[in-house]
Enzyme design. Structure first.
Site, PDB file in Angstrom:
ATOM      1  N   THR A  41       0.674  -1.039   0.218  1.00 39.37           N
ATOM      2  CA  THR A  41       0.187  -0.126   0.128  1.00 39.37           C
ATOM      3  C   THR A  41       1.096   1.084  -0.443  1.00 39.37           C
ATOM      4  OG1 THR A  41      -2.149  -0.575   0.754  1.00 39.37           O
ATOM      5  CG2 THR A  41      -2.196   1.479   1.727  1.00 39.37           C
ATOM      6  N   HIS A 441      23.601  27.603  13.083  1.00 38.32           N
ATOM      7  CA  HIS A 441      22.220  28.409  11.905  1.00 38.32           C
ATOM      8  C   HIS A 441      22.706  29.442  10.704  1.00 38.32           C
ATOM      9  CE1 HIS A 441      20.623  32.336  13.308  1.00 38.32           C
ATOM     10  NE2 HIS A 441      21.779  32.864  12.250  1.00 38.32           N
TER      11      HIS A 441
END
Ligand code: NAI
Length: 462
Positions: A41, A441
């Site tokens: 599926t 960052h």
């Protein structure tokens, strides 16, 4: 002598992963699959095709919502639905062929056809009976039916039909505000369909941390999806122009109806185990139809195992994969184990929603002393730069020991961000361990660190 060490019935994520791992561990393995392609599926009519459509429609949404804000002017793409479906089918084909390649590489025999188990140690495929020391049932699940609703996969559809509609409908009623309803509802809402979700409970996404579910509903509402909560669907029937859903509001028992071009029934799935011959074998089942297994995935019949959606637990591809891998190890005489406390769940909408471990409601119910560290993506520079600052990260940690008990994220790439918390939880980490880990960052992951900081002396950018 048995022909195979293991025959696995079902070539979905549970079955194919079990097959590959068992073969890697030196076992002689066959996998029975009746579809023309491997992947079950998930790859054929579930996770993968829905992600292709979510991807395409996300970009469309970006064009309409954000392009001009970034100085990208005049873009107005039209939708070629047939081409979008062809793209989705290409994605499916690429992935299913990949599994076929992995079977060849690992010398897993694909027995093509639908399997039954005529006797312990035997699997019948077509007219041939094969023998194996161990048999694994990995047959997955199918949409559960709703009384009063007859699915025709044209107008009244399950997720399978929703992935291949002949045209983009003008309106759609989604029955059930679970993962399938919201993912497919998002796809069509972004394509311009007027989507109304009718849900029995008073909140969307049952089982999700309530604060996150509430924020999620607010964001989806802003995206144009309508919600009718506390509404029990009684039935649906086709009309000349589409279909009509009837429902009763639970608060006052009043009856209502709603018409739409297409109705998507997304009210859960049930184990797909009919026709295997389980009754004749005397295989024990649980009250909701799942196959009963012990801690090592063994049924009450010696040498017969079951994993994935066919047994108890969350119906998730990655849970099935983990069980498949663990069972392969067990059958090869090693120690296989699944940590059910650290199974992430992800909803692939925009923003994504991801969670692992306990919700705040569960901790309250357990009477556990906990603390909450929360951080909004409004304080995350990267999220702001891509117009995805609406969500937040919420970490739940033990009040005394600081050990992470759960995490819930609604925001950009939440489905990927959650995994650093999963790894931390696997290692029994504290919120401080996460908070003291350097995060690059500017990344979305800084929001996870900030939420961990908020479990201690406080976040920096809050
Ligand atoms: P679900 O169990 O997640 O949600 C079904 C919803 O339908 C529930 O909120 C339920 O209260 C509601 N409902 C049931 N009967 C109703 C009625 N008569 N009237 C109104 N509402 C009714 O089921 P869903 O979305 O169909 O998904 C099936 C399974 O597939 C789930 O276990 C899900 O986790 C899994 N899945 C996971 C995905 C992912 O991990 N991203 C994607 C798609 C499916």
């Amino acid at each position: 002598m048995a022909e195979f060490d293991v025959i696995i019935i079902g070539g979905g994520p549970g079955g194919y992963v079990c097959a590959i791992r068992a073969a890697q561990l030196g076992l002689k393995v066959a996998c029975v699959e009746g579809r023309d392609t491997l992947g079950g599926t998930c790859l054929n009519v579930g996770c993968i095709p829905s992600k292709a459509l979510l991807n395409a429609t996300h970009h469309l949404h970006e064009v309409h919502e954000n392009f001009e804000k970034m100085g990208l002017m005049g873009a107005n793409p039209t939708v070629d639905w047939a081409k979008m479906l062809a793209y989705k089918d290409d994605v499916i084909a690429g992935n299913t062929k990949g599994i076929e390649f992995l079977f060849k590489k690992n010398k897993v025999t694909w027995l093509k056809g639908w399997g039954t188990i005529p006797a312990p140690g035997q699997v019948k495929v077509g007219e041939e009976v094969h023998t194996a020391k161990n048999i694994v049932i990995a047959t997955g699940s199918e949409p559960s039916s709703l009384p009063g609703v007859t699915v025709d996969e044209q107008v009244i559809v399950t997720s399978t039909g929703a992935l291949a509609l002949p045209a983009v409908p003008k309106s759609m009623v989604v029955i059930g505000a679970g993962v399938i309803g919201l993912e497919m509802g998002s796809v069509y809402a972004r394509l311009g369909t007027q989507v109304t979700v009718v849900e029995y409970l008073d909140a969307i996404t049952p089982g999700m941390d309530a604060e996150v579910a509430k924020a999620f509903q607010k964001i989806l509402t802003k995206q144009g999806i309508k919600f009718i909560l506390g509404a029990a669907v009684q039935g649906a029937e086709t009309t000349g122009t589409g279909a009509k859903v009837t429902y009763k509001l639970r608060k006052d028992d009043s009856a209502h109806d709603l018409e739409a071009e297409v109705i998507l029934v997304a009210t859960g799935r049930k184990p797909y185990v009919d026709g295997l011959g389980l009754e004749a074998l005397g295989v024990e089942r649980l009250p909701r139809g799942q196959i009963k297994t012990d801690d090592h995935f063994s049924t009450n019949i010696k040498g017969l195992y079951a994993i994935g959606d066919a047994i108890t637990g969350p119906m998730l591809a990655h849970k099935a994969e983990d069980e498949g891998m663990a069972l392969a190890e067990i059958m090869a005489g090693k120690h296989g184990h699944v940590n059910y406390n650290v199974i992430p769940g992800v909803v692939y909408t925009t923003p994504e929603v991801a969670s692992v471990g306990a919700t705040e409601e569960q901790l309250k119910e357990q009477g556990r002393a906990y603390k909450v560290g929360k951080f909004s993506f409004m304080g995350n520079a990267r999220a702001k730069a891509v117009f995805q600052a609406e969500g937040f990260v919420k970490i739940l940690a033990d009040k005394e020991t600081d050990r992470i008990l759960g995490a819930h994220i609604i925001g950009p790439m939440a489905g990927d961000l959650i995994h650093e918390v999963c790894v931390a939880m696997e290692f029994g980490a504290s919120a401080q361990d996460l908070a003291l880990t350097c995060h690059a960052h500017p990344t979305y992951s800084e929001a996870v660190r900030e939420a961990a900081l908020a479990c201690g002396d406080g976040a920096i950018h809050a």
